[in-house]
Design a protein around this motif. Structure first.
Motif, mmCIF file in Angstrom:
data_model
loop_
_atom_site.group_PDB
_atom_site.id
_atom_site.type_symbol
_atom_site.label_atom_id
_atom_site.label_comp_id
_atom_site.label_asym_id
_atom_site.label_seq_id
_atom_site.Cartn_x
_atom_site.Cartn_y
_atom_site.Cartn_z
ATOM 1 N N ARG A 8 -10.174 20.806 11.730
ATOM 2 C CA ARG A 8 -11.504 20.942 10.865
ATOM 3 C C ARG A 8 -11.440 20.285 9.431
ATOM 4 O O ARG A 8 -10.375 20.371 8.702
ATOM 5 N N LEU A 9 -12.240 19.635 8.954
ATOM 6 C CA LEU A 9 -12.708 19.019 7.703
ATOM 7 C C LEU A 9 -13.499 19.776 7.080
ATOM 8 O O LEU A 9 -14.479 20.012 7.542
ATOM 9 N N ALA A 10 -13.291 20.470 5.645
ATOM 10 C CA ALA A 10 -14.161 20.722 5.029
ATOM 11 C C ALA A 10 -14.574 19.983 3.836
ATOM 12 O O ALA A 10 -13.790 19.432 3.088
ATOM 13 N N LEU A 11 -16.010 19.520 3.594
ATOM 14 C CA LEU A 11 -16.306 18.836 2.711
ATOM 15 C C LEU A 11 -17.046 19.648 1.304
ATOM 16 O O LEU A 11 -18.139 20.398 1.933
ATOM 17 N N LYS A 32 -12.063 16.840 14.523
ATOM 18 C CA LYS A 32 -12.647 17.533 15.442
ATOM 19 C C LYS A 32 -14.124 18.121 14.942
ATOM 20 O O LYS A 32 -14.918 18.165 15.469
ATOM 21 N N GLU A 33 -14.127 18.841 13.787
ATOM 22 C CA GLU A 33 -15.365 19.168 13.289
ATOM 23 C C GLU A 33 -15.414 19.211 12.043
ATOM 24 O O GLU A 33 -14.291 19.295 11.037
ATOM 25 N N ILE A 34 -16.522 19.203 11.367
ATOM 26 C CA ILE A 34 -16.712 19.218 9.932
ATOM 27 C C ILE A 34 -17.741 20.210 9.410
ATOM 28 O O ILE A 34 -18.644 20.654 9.909
ATOM 29 N N VAL A 35 -16.988 21.086 8.360
ATOM 30 C CA VAL A 35 -17.864 21.915 7.764
ATOM 31 C C VAL A 35 -18.289 21.542 6.572
ATOM 32 O O VAL A 35 -17.505 21.001 5.735
ATOM 33 N N ASP A 65 -11.871 28.028 4.590
ATOM 34 C CA ASP A 65 -11.191 29.073 5.434
ATOM 35 C C ASP A 65 -11.068 28.408 6.652
ATOM 36 O O ASP A 65 -11.959 28.052 7.542
ATOM 37 N N GLY A 66 -9.819 28.169 6.958
ATOM 38 C CA GLY A 66 -9.133 27.568 8.250
ATOM 39 C C GLY A 66 -9.301 25.985 8.548
ATOM 40 O O GLY A 66 -9.008 25.427 9.735
ATOM 41 N N ALA A 67 -9.569 25.472 7.262
ATOM 42 C CA ALA A 67 -9.786 24.123 7.538
ATOM 43 C C ALA A 67 -8.339 23.257 7.359
ATOM 44 O O ALA A 67 -7.423 23.917 6.829
ATOM 45 N N ASP A 68 -8.153 22.372 8.038
ATOM 46 C CA ASP A 68 -6.838 21.526 7.948
ATOM 47 C C ASP A 68 -6.936 20.428 6.963
ATOM 48 O O ASP A 68 -5.873 20.106 6.204
ATOM 49 N N LEU A 69 -8.194 19.947 6.606
ATOM 50 C CA LEU A 69 -8.103 19.185 5.421
ATOM 51 C C LEU A 69 -9.563 19.430 4.757
ATOM 52 O O LEU A 69 -10.681 19.696 5.145
ATOM 53 N N ALA A 94 -2.397 23.285 5.015
ATOM 54 C CA ALA A 94 -3.576 22.286 4.829
ATOM 55 C C ALA A 94 -3.538 21.460 3.699
ATOM 56 O O ALA A 94 -2.346 21.463 2.865
ATOM 57 N N ILE A 95 -4.199 20.160 4.004
ATOM 58 C CA ILE A 95 -4.220 19.150 2.955
ATOM 59 C C ILE A 95 -5.395 19.407 2.033
ATOM 60 O O ILE A 95 -6.302 19.386 2.528
ATOM 61 N N VAL A 96 -5.189 19.405 0.692
ATOM 62 C CA VAL A 96 -6.250 19.544 -0.287
ATOM 63 C C VAL A 96 -6.484 18.191 -1.021
ATOM 64 O O VAL A 96 -5.663 17.949 -1.545
ATOM 65 N N SER A 97 -7.602 17.565 -1.061
ATOM 66 C CA SER A 97 -7.805 16.520 -1.676
ATOM 67 C C SER A 97 -9.104 16.351 -2.435
ATOM 68 O O SER A 97 -9.980 17.463 -2.337
#
Ligand SMILES: NC(=O)c1ccc[n+]([C@@H]2O[C@H](COP(=O)([O-])OP(=O)(O)OC[C@H]3O[C@@H](n4cnc5c(N)ncnc54)[C@H](OP(=O)(O)O)[C@@H]3O)[C@@H](O)[C@H]2O)c1
Ligand SMILES: NC(=O)c1ccc[n+]([C@@H]2O[C@H](COP(=O)([O-])OP(=O)(O)OC[C@H]3O[C@@H](n4cnc5c(N)ncnc54)[C@H](OP(=O)(O)O)[C@@H]3O)[C@@H](O)[C@H]2O)c1
Lengths: 312, 312
Positions: A8-11, A32-35, A65-69, A94-97
Motif C-alpha cells: 500500500r502506497l499512501a500519498l 498494489k494499492e494507493i490511498v 495506517d497500514g501503508a508500506d510507503l 514502513a518507509i516514510v518519504s
C-alpha cells in the motif's frame, strides 16, 4: 509483470507531484494499492473523479495506517504537521518519504515525530511544471529526470535502495547526497533563478502603465521565459524561500556582488569585463548540452515546441 | 507573383539576422537581387556557399552602391563605421535601415554620415536564437514576431511604410515608436533578463568545483533556461550594454531595489511579502499568454519541444 515493490502506497497531498506519482506508480505496476489523502474536500473529490487512488480520505492518519510507503507531497512548510499526524499510526518497517524541494528543513520538521521503527528517506524529484493541483499530473513527469534522496546518517541502506528502486521504476535517475549539500546546489540551480524571475517580473509590473503594456506585448525576448518561471505556485515557493533561507541568502549574496561588478563595468564602459563574462558562461552551457540535459537546437521561434518546463 | 518591393537589397553583415533576411526576402519575392557584404573572407565564402546573395563583397561601399534598400546587420557598436563607409555612395531616395537591438545609439552613430537625400529608418526585429553566423539563419525567423521601426522625426512616411511592407512581407508585425521608448522597453524585456542570466551563470561558474559539477548535472530546474540565454553572442551583447547604458542602468537600479526588499523579507521570514509578489507576477504571465505570445501548456519535461528561443 513482477510482484509490486510495495503493497500500500499512501500519498499525503495530491497536487502536481502526488498525482504524477499516482499515475506513474500505477502505470508501472509498482504498488498494489494507493490511498489518497488531501486537505480539502474539493481536491479529494477531484482526485476521485480522476481515479487517482483506490481509497480517499481527508485524514492523514487514516491514509498512513497500514501503508508500506508513505510519501508526503505537500508544500515544505506543511511537513511537520503531516509527520505529527501520521507518526502514531505508522506500521513498523514502513518507509516514510516526501518530495519537498528543500531537504534540511524537512528532515528537522519530520524527524522528531517519526517512530524509530520506520525508515525515513527524504526525496526530491527534480521535475515539475508551473502548474499545480491533481489535474496537472502525468505519468511521464519523472522520466529521465533526477530524484535526489537525502537519507539521514544511519538510515538502513536496504530502505534507501528500495525507495531508489521505486523512483527508478517510474523513470527517474536516482542520486544520494546529504540534505545540506542538496540545499546548496538547489539554491543556485533552482531557488535563486526563481527568486530572480519573480523579482524581474515584479519590477516590470511596477512600471508606468505605458511601459507595462508594451512589456507584455514585446515579451518575446528573454523576459517571456522569466514570466513562465514566475507563474509557479506562490505557496510552494514561499515555503521554499522560508525553509531554505540560509543557502538562499548565501547564494543571493554572491549573485548580488557579481551583479554590482557588472553594473560598474557598464557604467564605466568597460567592454572587456562584459565580453569575458559572456564568453565564460558559454562553457557552462556546453557542459549542460553535453550531459544531455538539453538540446542545442533552436526551435525556430517555438513553431514546434510548446515551452520550457518551469515550476522548478 | 507581384513586382518586388525593392530592386537591389544590400545586406551589410550576414550573420544570423542578415542571412535570415536574405532567405526570407528571396522566398517571398520582395527584392530583385541581394548583394552580400561582410567583414571577413571566411564569412563571405560561407555566405557564397550557402547561396545567400547574387553578389558578394568585403567592401560596404561597393555593396551599397546602387542599392535601393541597405540594411546594416552588424553588432550595434559597428554602426558608425558602416554609415561612414556607405554614406558617400548611397543612391538618392535609397532607404537605409539596420536591425540593431539598441536604437538611440544607432540613430546617433549613423545619422550624421547619411546624406539628406536618403531615408533613414532604423528597425529592430524582436526575433532571434542564441546562435550566430550565416549558417544560423532561416526564412521563418521573423514569422509572427514584432519588428519595431524607430524613424527619426521628419522621416518621409512613405519610406517608413515601404520598409514596414518589407517586414510584413517576411512575416513580421510592425510597430512604430521613438528610439528612446524602444530602448527603455527593451531594457526591461530583453537587456536586463540577459544581464541577469549571464550573471547567475557566472556566479555558478565561480562556485567550488564540487558544487559546480552538480550545478550542471541538476540544471533542469530553472537554471537551464538561464544558461541558454547566457549562451548568446558575447560581442552582440557587450555592444548592447555599452550602447544602451542609461536605460539599462536605470532598470537595473529598480531591479536591485526590489531584490533587496525580497532578500530582507526572506531574512525576516516574512512569508506574506513573498506570497504577495509571487501572486502578483502571475497576472503578467496571464497577459502574455492571452496576447498569444506564448502558450500555457506544459511540454511534459520537453519530450516534444526542443527549446525556447533565446538570443534576445
Ligand atoms: N511543482 C513542482 O515543480 C515541484 C517539483 C519538485 C518538488 N516539488 C515539491 O512537491 C511538493 C508538492 O508540490 P506540488 O507542486 O505537487 O503542489 P500542489 O500541486 O499545489 O499540491 C499541494 C498538495 O498539498 C496540499 N496542501 C497544500 N497546503 C497544505 C497544508 N498547509 N497542509 C496540508 N496539505 C496541504 C494540497 O491540498 P489541497 O489541494 O486539498 O488544499 C495538495 O494536495 C512541494 O513540497 C514542492 O516543494 C514541487
Ligand atoms: N541574434 C539575435 O538574437 C538578434 C535579434 C535581433 C537583433 N539583433 C541585432 O542584429 C545585429 C546582428 O546580429 P547577428 O545575431 O546577426 O550577429 P552575427 O550572427 O554575429 O553576425 C554579425 C555580422 O556582422 C559582422 N561584424 C561583426 N563585427 C563587425 C564589426 N566590428 N564591423 C563590421 N562588421 C562586423 C560579421 O562579420 P564577420 O562574420 O565577417 O566577422 C557578421 O557578418 C546586431 O546588431 C544585433 O543587436 C540580433
Amino acid at each position: 509483470m513482477a510482484e509490486p515493490l510495495f503493497g500500500r502506497l499512501a500519498l499525503i497531498g495530491i497536487g502536481l507531484i502526488g498525482s504524477s506519482i499516482a499515475h506513474a506508480a500505477r502505470q508501472n505496476g509498482l504498488v498494489k494499492e494507493i490511498v489518497v489523502q488531501t486537505r480539502s474536500q474539493k481536491t479529494l473529490d477531484r482526485a476521485r473523479e480522476l481515479g487517482l487512488g483506490n481509497a480517499y480520505t481527508l485524514d492523514p492518519a487514516e491514509a498512513a495506517d497500514g501503508a508500506d510507503l508513505v510519501i508526503a507531497c505537500v508544500p515544505v512548510g506543511a511537513s511537520e504537521q503531516v509527520a505529527k499526524a501520521i507518526g502514531p499510526v505508522l506500521k513498523p518497517g514502513a518507509i516514510v518519504s516526501d518530495v519537498g524541494s528543500v531537504k534540511t528543513s524537512v528532515v528537522k520538521q519530520m524527524g522528531n515525530y517519526l517512530p524509530a521503527d520506520v525508515h525515513f528517506v527524504p526525496a526530491h524529484p527534480i521535475a515539475g511544471t508551473e502548474h499545480s493541483g491533481p489535474d496537472a499530473g502525468f505519468a511521464e513527469l519523472f522520466q529521465s529526470r533526477w530524484c535526489i534522496l537525502t537519507p539521514p546518517e544511519g538510515t538502513d541502506p536496504k530502505a534507501v535502495e528500495k525507495l531508489a528502486a521505486f523512483w527508478r521504476g517510474i523513470g527517474a535517475n536516482v542520486e544520494v547526497m546529504s540534505a545540506e549539500h542538496h540545499d546548496l546546489v538547489l539554491a543556485i540551480t533552482s531557488h535563486i533563478p526563481h527568486l530572480i524571475a519573480y523579482n524581474i517580473v515584479g519590477t516590470a509590473a511596477d512600471m508606468e502603465e505605458s511601459v507595462r503594456a508594451e512589456v507584455i506585448k514585446f515579451s518575446a525576448s528573454g523576459f517571456r521565459d522569466f514570466t513562465r518561471i514566475a507563474a509557479s505556485d506562490p505557496t510552494m515557493w514561499r515555503d521554499i524561500f522560508l525553509h531554505n533561507k540560509d543557502a538562499v541568502l548565501e547564494m543571493l549574496g554572491r549573485f548580488t556582488e557579481d551583479l554590482t561588478a557588472l553594473q560598474r563595468a557598464i557604467r564605466r564602459g568597460d567592454g572587456n569585463t562584459l565580453f569575458d563574462l559572456f564568453t565564460r558562461t558559454r562553457a557552462i552551457r556546453r557542459g549542460i548540452v553535453e550531459m544531455g540535459q538539453d538540446t542545442s537546437e533552436a526551435d525556430f521561434g517555438r513553431r514546434h515546441g510548446t515551452g520550457t518546463p518551469a515550476g522548478e
